[in-house]
Write a protein that holds these residues in place. Sequence first.
Motif, PDB file in Angstrom:
ATOM      1  N   ASP A   1       0.840  -1.192   0.000  1.00  0.00           N
ATOM      2  CA  ASP A   1       0.000   0.000   0.000  1.00  0.00           C
ATOM      3  C   ASP A   1       0.876   1.242   0.000  1.00  0.00           C
ATOM      4  OD1 ASP A   1      -2.467   1.310  -0.012  1.00  0.00           O
ATOM      5  OD2 ASP A   1      -2.528   1.492   2.166  1.00  0.00           O
ATOM      6  N   VAL A   2       0.437   2.239  -0.739  1.00  0.00           N
ATOM      7  CA  VAL A   2       1.054   3.570  -0.762  1.00  0.00           C
ATOM      8  C   VAL A   2      -0.008   4.541  -0.295  1.00  0.00           C
ATOM      9  CG1 VAL A   2       2.123   5.351  -2.180  1.00  0.00           C
ATOM     10  CG2 VAL A   2       2.519   2.924  -2.710  1.00  0.00           C
ATOM     11  N   ARG A   3       0.286   5.315   0.735  1.00  0.00           N
ATOM     12  CA  ARG A   3      -0.762   6.182   1.273  1.00  0.00           C
ATOM     13  C   ARG A   3      -0.164   7.414   1.948  1.00  0.00           C
ATOM     14  NH1 ARG A   3      -1.255   1.304   4.671  1.00  0.00           N
ATOM     15  NH2 ARG A   3      -0.228   1.696   6.665  1.00  0.00           N
ATOM     16  N   GLY A   4      -1.020   8.394   2.139  1.00  0.00           N
ATOM     17  CA  GLY A   4      -0.615   9.620   2.809  1.00  0.00           C
ATOM     18  C   GLY A   4      -1.185  10.833   2.101  1.00  0.00           C
ATOM     19  N   ARG A   5      -0.777  11.993   2.570  1.00  0.00           N
ATOM     20  CA  ARG A   5      -1.170  13.253   1.943  1.00  0.00           C
ATOM     21  C   ARG A   5       0.033  14.198   2.002  1.00  0.00           C
ATOM     22  NH1 ARG A   5      -6.765  13.314   1.209  1.00  0.00           N
ATOM     23  NH2 ARG A   5      -8.070  12.280   2.780  1.00  0.00           N
ATOM     24  N   GLY A   6       0.255  14.911   0.909  1.00  0.00           N
ATOM     25  CA  GLY A   6       1.322  15.895   0.894  1.00  0.00           C
ATOM     26  C   GLY A   6       2.662  15.288   1.259  1.00  0.00           C
ATOM     27  N   ALA A   7       3.388  15.978   2.127  1.00  0.00           N
ATOM     28  CA  ALA A   7       4.717  15.533   2.542  1.00  0.00           C
ATOM     29  C   ALA A   7       4.638  14.604   3.750  1.00  0.00           C
ATOM     30  CB  ALA A   7       5.588  16.738   2.850  1.00  0.00           C
ATOM     31  N   MET A   8       3.585  13.819   3.812  1.00  0.00           N
ATOM     32  CA  MET A   8       3.374  12.808   4.857  1.00  0.00           C
ATOM     33  C   MET A   8       2.927  11.535   4.140  1.00  0.00           C
ATOM     34  SD  MET A   8       0.860  13.061   8.180  1.00  0.00           S
ATOM     35  CE  MET A   8       0.927  11.828   9.509  1.00  0.00           C
ATOM     36  N   GLN A   9       3.903  10.750   3.662  1.00  0.00           N
ATOM     37  CA  GLN A   9       3.625   9.577   2.846  1.00  0.00           C
ATOM     38  C   GLN A   9       4.238   8.334   3.480  1.00  0.00           C
ATOM     39  OE1 GLN A   9       1.772   9.509   0.017  1.00  0.00           O
ATOM     40  NE2 GLN A   9       1.414  11.734  -0.007  1.00  0.00           N
ATOM     41  N   ALA A  10       3.669   7.181   3.138  1.00  0.00           N
ATOM     42  CA  ALA A  10       4.160   5.933   3.703  1.00  0.00           C
ATOM     43  C   ALA A  10       3.951   4.789   2.733  1.00  0.00           C
ATOM     44  CB  ALA A  10       3.449   5.621   5.029  1.00  0.00           C
ATOM     45  N   ILE A  11       4.732   3.736   2.930  1.00  0.00           N
ATOM     46  CA  ILE A  11       4.533   2.487   2.201  1.00  0.00           C
ATOM     47  C   ILE A  11       4.416   1.361   3.216  1.00  0.00           C
ATOM     48  CG2 ILE A  11       5.663   3.265   0.100  1.00  0.00           C
ATOM     49  CD1 ILE A  11       8.156   1.858   0.874  1.00  0.00           C
ATOM     50  N   GLU A  12       3.434   0.514   3.011  1.00  0.00           N
ATOM     51  CA  GLU A  12       3.254  -0.651   3.873  1.00  0.00           C
ATOM     52  C   GLU A  12       3.815  -1.875   3.177  1.00  0.00           C
ATOM     53  OE1 GLU A  12       0.025  -3.109   6.574  1.00  0.00           O
ATOM     54  OE2 GLU A  12      -0.524  -1.148   5.730  1.00  0.00           O
ATOM     55  N   LEU A  13       4.713  -2.563   3.859  1.00  0.00           N
ATOM     56  CA  LEU A  13       5.422  -3.700   3.285  1.00  0.00           C
ATOM     57  C   LEU A  13       4.811  -5.002   3.769  1.00  0.00           C
ATOM     58  CD1 LEU A  13       9.020  -2.283   3.694  1.00  0.00           C
ATOM     59  CD2 LEU A  13       7.614  -2.320   1.645  1.00  0.00           C
ATOM     60  N   VAL A  14       4.580  -5.910   2.825  1.00  0.00           N
ATOM     61  CA  VAL A  14       3.913  -7.176   3.114  1.00  0.00           C
ATOM     62  C   VAL A  14       4.664  -8.326   2.453  1.00  0.00           C
ATOM     63  CG1 VAL A  14       1.625  -6.152   3.420  1.00  0.00           C
ATOM     64  CG2 VAL A  14       2.363  -6.863   1.129  1.00  0.00           C
ATOM     65  N   GLN A  15       4.361  -9.529   2.917  1.00  0.00           N
ATOM     66  CA  GLN A  15       4.903 -10.723   2.275  1.00  0.00           C
ATOM     67  C   GLN A  15       4.331 -10.836   0.857  1.00  0.00           C
ATOM     68  OE1 GLN A  15       7.180 -12.602   3.804  1.00  0.00           O
ATOM     69  NE2 GLN A  15       7.010 -11.709   5.857  1.00  0.00           N
ATOM     70  N   ARG A  16       5.140 -11.324  -0.064  1.00  0.00           N
ATOM     71  CA  ARG A  16       4.684 -11.446  -1.458  1.00  0.00           C
ATOM     72  C   ARG A  16       3.426 -12.302  -1.541  1.00  0.00           C
ATOM     73  NH1 ARG A  16       7.503 -11.235  -6.842  1.00  0.00           N
ATOM     74  NH2 ARG A  16       9.157 -10.175  -5.692  1.00  0.00           N
ATOM     75  N   ASP A  17       2.475 -11.834  -2.338  1.00  0.00           N
ATOM     76  CA  ASP A  17       1.215 -12.545  -2.592  1.00  0.00           C
ATOM     77  C   ASP A  17       0.337 -12.669  -1.355  1.00  0.00           C
ATOM     78  OD1 ASP A  17       1.961 -12.948  -5.281  1.00  0.00           O
ATOM     79  OD2 ASP A  17       3.086 -14.748  -4.738  1.00  0.00           O
ATOM     80  N   SER A  18       0.474 -11.743  -0.413  1.00  0.00           N
ATOM     81  CA  SER A  18      -0.399 -11.744   0.770  1.00  0.00           C
ATOM     82  C   SER A  18      -0.437 -10.330   1.331  1.00  0.00           C
ATOM     83  CB  SER A  18       0.121 -12.719   1.829  1.00  0.00           C
ATOM     84  OG  SER A  18       1.195 -12.151   2.563  1.00  0.00           O
ATOM     85  N   ILE A  19      -1.203 -10.155   2.393  1.00  0.00           N
ATOM     86  CA  ILE A  19      -1.152  -8.869   3.111  1.00  0.00           C
ATOM     87  C   ILE A  19      -0.523  -9.072   4.495  1.00  0.00           C
ATOM     88  CG2 ILE A  19      -3.118  -7.903   1.861  1.00  0.00           C
ATOM     89  CD1 ILE A  19      -4.764  -8.327   4.481  1.00  0.00           C
ATOM     90  N   ASP A  20       0.163 -10.185   4.690  1.00  0.00           N
ATOM     91  CA  ASP A  20       0.852 -10.423   5.963  1.00  0.00           C
ATOM     92  C   ASP A  20       1.982  -9.404   6.123  1.00  0.00           C
ATOM     93  OD1 ASP A  20      -0.796 -12.580   6.404  1.00  0.00           O
ATOM     94  OD2 ASP A  20       0.637 -14.054   5.659  1.00  0.00           O
ATOM     95  N   PRO A  21       2.072  -8.750   7.267  1.00  0.00           N
ATOM     96  CA  PRO A  21       3.100  -7.718   7.458  1.00  0.00           C
ATOM     97  C   PRO A  21       4.514  -8.264   7.271  1.00  0.00           C
ATOM     98  CG  PRO A  21       1.446  -7.605   9.200  1.00  0.00           C
ATOM     99  CD  PRO A  21       1.182  -8.872   8.448  1.00  0.00           C
ATOM    100  N   HIS A  22       5.403  -7.407   6.777  1.00  0.00           N
ATOM    101  CA  HIS A  22       6.798  -7.791   6.538  1.00  0.00           C
ATOM    102  C   HIS A  22       7.724  -6.804   7.260  1.00  0.00           C
ATOM    103  CE1 HIS A  22      10.255  -9.571   4.852  1.00  0.00           C
ATOM    104  NE2 HIS A  22       9.836  -9.791   3.614  1.00  0.00           N
ATOM    105  N   PRO A  23       7.755  -6.858   8.602  1.00  0.00           N
ATOM    106  CA  PRO A  23       8.610  -5.917   9.338  1.00  0.00           C
ATOM    107  C   PRO A  23      10.094  -6.109   9.053  1.00  0.00           C
ATOM    108  CG  PRO A  23       7.717  -7.601  10.806  1.00  0.00           C
ATOM    109  CD  PRO A  23       7.003  -7.756   9.506  1.00  0.00           C
ATOM    110  N   GLY A  24      10.491  -7.343   8.743  1.00  0.00           N
ATOM    111  CA  GLY A  24      11.903  -7.582   8.453  1.00  0.00           C
ATOM    112  C   GLY A  24      12.381  -6.799   7.247  1.00  0.00           C
ATOM    113  N   LEU A  25      11.531  -6.693   6.234  1.00  0.00           N
ATOM    114  CA  LEU A  25      11.904  -5.931   5.044  1.00  0.00           C
ATOM    115  C   LEU A  25      11.988  -4.440   5.368  1.00  0.00           C
ATOM    116  CD1 LEU A  25      12.512  -5.749   2.052  1.00  0.00           C
ATOM    117  CD2 LEU A  25      10.041  -5.745   1.607  1.00  0.00           C
TER     118      LEU A  25
END
Length: 454
Positions: free
Chosen positions: A376-400
């Motif tokens: 996921d890519v989300r945010g507004r203006g100069a407040m943006q973020a990317i959420e990293l997940v395991q490939r082919d799932s929405i399981d969180p990927h904190p290690g990445l």
Amino acid sequence: MTQLEKGGPSLPQERKIVTAIPGPRSQEIEERRKKAVAPGVASGMPAYVVAAGGGILKDADGNQIVDLGSGIAVTTVGNSNERVVAHAKEQLDAFTHTCFMVNPYESYIEVAEALNRLTPGDHEKRTVLLNSGAEAVENAVKIARVHTKRNAVVVFDHAYHGRTNLTMAMTSKVAPYKKGFGPFAGEVYRAPMSYPYRDDAAAGTKVSGEDAAQRVISMIDKQVGADDVAAIVIEPIQGEGGFIVPADGFLPAIVEYARENGIVFVADEVQAGFARTGRMFASEHEDIVPDIVTTAKGIAGGLPLAAVTGRAEIMDAVGGGGLGGTYGGNPAAVAAALGALESYEQDGLVERAVEIGEILVRRIEALQAKHPEIGDVRGRGAMQAIELVQRDSIDPHPGLAKAIADHAAANAVLVLVTGTFGNVLRFLPPLSISDELLNEAFDVLEEGFANALA
């Protein structure tokens, strides 16, 4: 190069690696820290800063690091912004403290007047100045309770509101913010946040903001009772929770419910406020008018200051002596705020946040096209973020997320990891950063993704 781009110190606006990061001098200081500073105060990047300005942090070894964090959205106007420094220096030459509750001074009133003017809504307002975001949120709850003569407070999943006992109770994430610190303040109830990326995936279809709001309303009616709720407190864009932008229509529906039931609606704008999102306040993106707005971080260009600004009839409910604090509205911090507010309004920083946001989104979406782990890519203006997940799932990927942040740090780029699951990279560059530095930082991040996912 303009003064705005340079910041205070005349630092060359270039990334430079002189030693490994952290270098030997920073490592020496770190050894002293271990013997002097409580370990509960952790640092993500132990490169000790000696100067900062524009988009650069210079460390004790001479490395020049591109700043994509702004001290967690504090130095939005740029580190040692010229206007901030000038106002603060003038005040320091005059006096450093009296305590506004003992001998008041006009600059406190000037900041209050500015906040009353700038925060959403044209109704009559009042402001109280404090020291930190947590203190502002806690005072907003106190004020709402006095005004409504009710006790319950509704907050949201993934929320972060601070580290005092009450605001820890209001904060969602346990570790590291709450673990072992209880028991916490009572009468705090948690509702489901509108989290479009995960809501849509769980439902298998798009969940509207109105539907997400109805979940909240149902929960309050069934589990708390609207007549017992003093305040609903929400970040219009959640900060530590992962820069979650609720679905369109969610916030207006919650505001309408609050109005209908005599509940004080509190917008916690501590991280999202002051030009960060391409509007002066994040609430403006959906044209909501909070009853109370809490601010801090970007308000004073790096000096400790916070505020509660709200409808006059609500703020006036607290009697004399019920609000305040020894250092709240410290003269130097208030003077710095006057400089920062000048910069927001006179240096085109709201517009600059929009420009930075366009660069960030373009670079992030290019990365996403190559790496499906960017869920996921989300945010507004100069407040943006990317959420990293395991490939082919929405399981969180904190290690990445950690691997990318570590690669960036080793290559003189500061990027912060956040999110309930520790899998979100957030981008909060100072609005004084140049396009060139921003793009160079993303070149480093591209290398990090390529290496981590090779």
